[in-house]
Design a protein around this motif. Structure first.
Motif, PDB file in Angstrom:
ATOM      1  N   HIS A  53      48.561  45.638  33.135  1.00 47.03           N
ATOM      2  CA  HIS A  53      47.657  45.266  32.044  1.00 47.03           C
ATOM      3  C   HIS A  53      46.233  45.023  32.507  1.00 47.03           C
ATOM      4  O   HIS A  53      45.298  45.247  31.771  1.00 47.03           O
ATOM      5  N   SER A  54      46.062  44.513  33.708  1.00 45.18           N
ATOM      6  CA  SER A  54      44.729  44.179  34.181  1.00 45.18           C
ATOM      7  C   SER A  54      44.369  45.021  35.395  1.00 45.18           C
ATOM      8  O   SER A  54      45.170  45.182  36.302  1.00 45.18           O
ATOM      9  N   ALA A  55      43.164  45.548  35.368  1.00 43.91           N
ATOM     10  CA  ALA A  55      42.652  46.284  36.515  1.00 43.91           C
ATOM     11  C   ALA A  55      41.131  46.205  36.474  1.00 43.91           C
ATOM     12  O   ALA A  55      40.536  46.166  35.400  1.00 43.91           O
ATOM     13  N   MET A  56      40.525  46.161  37.645  1.00 46.48           N
ATOM     14  CA  MET A  56      39.073  46.068  37.738  1.00 46.48           C
ATOM     15  C   MET A  56      38.577  46.991  38.841  1.00 46.48           C
ATOM     16  O   MET A  56      39.274  47.213  39.820  1.00 46.48           O
ATOM     17  N   THR A  57      37.368  47.512  38.661  1.00 41.96           N
ATOM     18  CA  THR A  57      36.758  48.365  39.678  1.00 41.96           C
ATOM     19  C   THR A  57      35.245  48.241  39.573  1.00 41.96           C
ATOM     20  O   THR A  57      34.725  47.736  38.576  1.00 41.96           O
ATOM     21  N   SER A  58      34.551  48.697  40.596  1.00 42.25           N
ATOM     22  CA  SER A  58      33.089  48.690  40.601  1.00 42.25           C
ATOM     23  C   SER A  58      32.584  50.117  40.745  1.00 42.25           C
ATOM     24  O   SER A  58      33.154  50.900  41.507  1.00 42.25           O
ATOM     25  N   LEU A  59      31.529  50.454  40.014  1.00 42.30           N
ATOM     26  CA  LEU A  59      30.818  51.716  40.191  1.00 42.30           C
ATOM     27  C   LEU A  59      29.694  51.434  41.168  1.00 42.30           C
ATOM     28  O   LEU A  59      28.859  50.556  40.926  1.00 42.30           O
ATOM     29  N   VAL A  60      29.672  52.170  42.278  1.00 41.83           N
ATOM     30  CA  VAL A  60      28.747  51.889  43.372  1.00 41.83           C
ATOM     31  C   VAL A  60      27.947  53.145  43.699  1.00 41.83           C
ATOM     32  O   VAL A  60      28.460  54.264  43.602  1.00 41.83           O
ATOM     33  N   VAL A  61      26.691  52.942  44.113  1.00 43.67           N
ATOM     34  CA  VAL A  61      25.847  54.050  44.537  1.00 43.67           C
ATOM     35  C   VAL A  61      25.204  53.711  45.879  1.00 43.67           C
ATOM     36  O   VAL A  61      24.840  52.556  46.138  1.00 43.67           O
ATOM     37  N   ASP A  62      25.142  54.714  46.736  1.00 45.77           N
ATOM     38  CA  ASP A  62      24.302  54.683  47.931  1.00 45.77           C
ATOM     39  C   ASP A  62      23.142  55.603  47.622  1.00 45.77           C
ATOM     40  O   ASP A  62      23.357  56.760  47.250  1.00 45.77           O
ATOM     41  N   CYS A  63      21.927  55.109  47.728  1.00 42.72           N
ATOM     42  CA  CYS A  63      20.745  55.898  47.388  1.00 42.72           C
ATOM     43  C   CYS A  63      19.753  55.780  48.537  1.00 42.72           C
ATOM     44  O   CYS A  63      19.131  54.727  48.718  1.00 42.72           O
ATOM     45  N   GLY A  64      19.651  56.854  49.327  1.00 44.64           N
ATOM     46  CA  GLY A  64      18.771  56.811  50.490  1.00 44.64           C
ATOM     47  C   GLY A  64      19.263  55.766  51.470  1.00 44.64           C
ATOM     48  O   GLY A  64      20.432  55.752  51.846  1.00 44.64           O
ATOM     49  N   TYR A 102      30.581  56.357  43.825  1.00 42.31           N
ATOM     50  CA  TYR A 102      32.006  56.160  44.046  1.00 42.31           C
ATOM     51  C   TYR A 102      32.509  54.926  43.310  1.00 42.31           C
ATOM     52  O   TYR A 102      31.742  54.058  42.906  1.00 42.31           O
ATOM     53  N   SER A 103      33.817  54.894  43.123  1.00 44.98           N
ATOM     54  CA  SER A 103      34.527  53.760  42.540  1.00 44.98           C
ATOM     55  C   SER A 103      35.050  52.932  43.702  1.00 44.98           C
ATOM     56  O   SER A 103      35.660  53.469  44.622  1.00 44.98           O
ATOM     57  N   ALA A 104      34.792  51.629  43.662  1.00 45.98           N
ATOM     58  CA  ALA A 104      35.154  50.797  44.806  1.00 45.98           C
ATOM     59  C   ALA A 104      35.986  49.594  44.397  1.00 45.98           C
ATOM     60  O   ALA A 104      35.842  49.058  43.305  1.00 45.98           O
ATOM     61  N   LYS A 105      36.820  49.178  45.315  1.00 52.33           N
ATOM     62  CA  LYS A 105      37.631  47.972  45.167  1.00 52.33           C
ATOM     63  C   LYS A 105      36.887  46.878  45.922  1.00 52.33           C
ATOM     64  O   LYS A 105      36.960  46.797  47.136  1.00 52.33           O
ATOM     65  N   LEU A 106      36.103  46.077  45.197  1.00 54.35           N
ATOM     66  CA  LEU A 106      35.275  45.057  45.830  1.00 54.35           C
ATOM     67  C   LEU A 106      35.644  43.674  45.311  1.00 54.35           C
ATOM     68  O   LEU A 106      35.378  43.333  44.169  1.00 54.35           O
ATOM     69  N   HIS A 107      36.273  42.887  46.149  1.00 50.86           N
ATOM     70  CA  HIS A 107      36.529  41.501  45.783  1.00 50.86           C
ATOM     71  C   HIS A 107      37.026  40.756  47.009  1.00 50.86           C
ATOM     72  O   HIS A 107      37.997  41.174  47.629  1.00 50.86           O
ATOM     73  N   PRO A 108      36.366  39.656  47.376  1.00 49.36           N
ATOM     74  CA  PRO A 108      36.750  38.941  48.596  1.00 49.36           C
ATOM     75  C   PRO A 108      37.972  38.042  48.447  1.00 49.36           C
ATOM     76  O   PRO A 108      38.568  37.667  49.426  1.00 49.36           O
ATOM     77  N   ASP A 109      38.368  37.688  47.226  1.00 48.83           N
ATOM     78  CA  ASP A 109      39.456  36.753  46.993  1.00 48.83           C
ATOM     79  C   ASP A 109      40.797  37.490  47.046  1.00 48.83           C
ATOM     80  O   ASP A 109      41.136  38.244  46.149  1.00 48.83           O
ATOM     81  N   GLU A 110      41.558  37.265  48.090  1.00 51.15           N
ATOM     82  CA  GLU A 110      42.827  37.977  48.290  1.00 51.15           C
ATOM     83  C   GLU A 110      43.852  37.664  47.200  1.00 51.15           C
ATOM     84  O   GLU A 110      44.706  38.467  46.901  1.00 51.15           O
TER      85      GLU A 110
END
Length: 130
Positions: A53-64, A102-110
């Motif tokens: 039911h729950s999922a989260m992701t981040s849209l990330v860019v590297d630019c230069g 890219y789509s990234a899995k970013l979260h420090p809380d295990e």
């Protein structure tokens, strides 16, 4: 720069960001990202094939030289309503820029890290055609 939004012809632009893939390229035509949306069919499934039911992701860019810039966080947390499955964006990329999306899995809380996934994200916007 204001003429880009009012004077230049525009054409539809889109891109699909698949999990675990990075899309690197040099911008050939200036473009604008207007919307990012999670593809719900890319959500993780449990051992029985049922979508979580729950999922989260981040849209990330590297630019230069700028790496790991988060454009938005997306999610479908049905219980918390903290993150939305879509985001309105106002991001322009100019001809000649080297970018990676890219789509990234970013979260420090295990303890909540299992909710964070690399989900498929659909991007849409417009390309500046001259």
């Amino acid at each position: 720069m204001s003429c880009i939004n009012t004077c230049s012809p525009k054409s539809f632009w889109s891109m699909v960001i698949k999990p675990k893939n990075k899309y690197s390229f040099t911008v050939e035509r200036s473009f604008h990202i207007s919307k990012a949306v999670i593809d719900f069919s890319s959500r993780p499934r449990d051992n029985y094939g049922v979508y979580l039911h729950s999922a989260m992701t981040s849209l990330v860019v590297d630019c230069g030289d700028q790496k790991g810039i988060i454009l938005c966080n997306l999610g479908n947390q049905e219980t918390k309503k903290m993150l939305r499955p879509e985001a309105d964006l106002d991001v322009h990329f100019q001809t000649g820029q080297e970018i990676t999306l890219y789509s990234a899995k970013l979260h420090p809380d295990e303890s909540t890290n299992n909710l964070y996934q690399t989900l498929t994200i659909h991007l849409s916007g417009y390309e500046i055609t001259l």
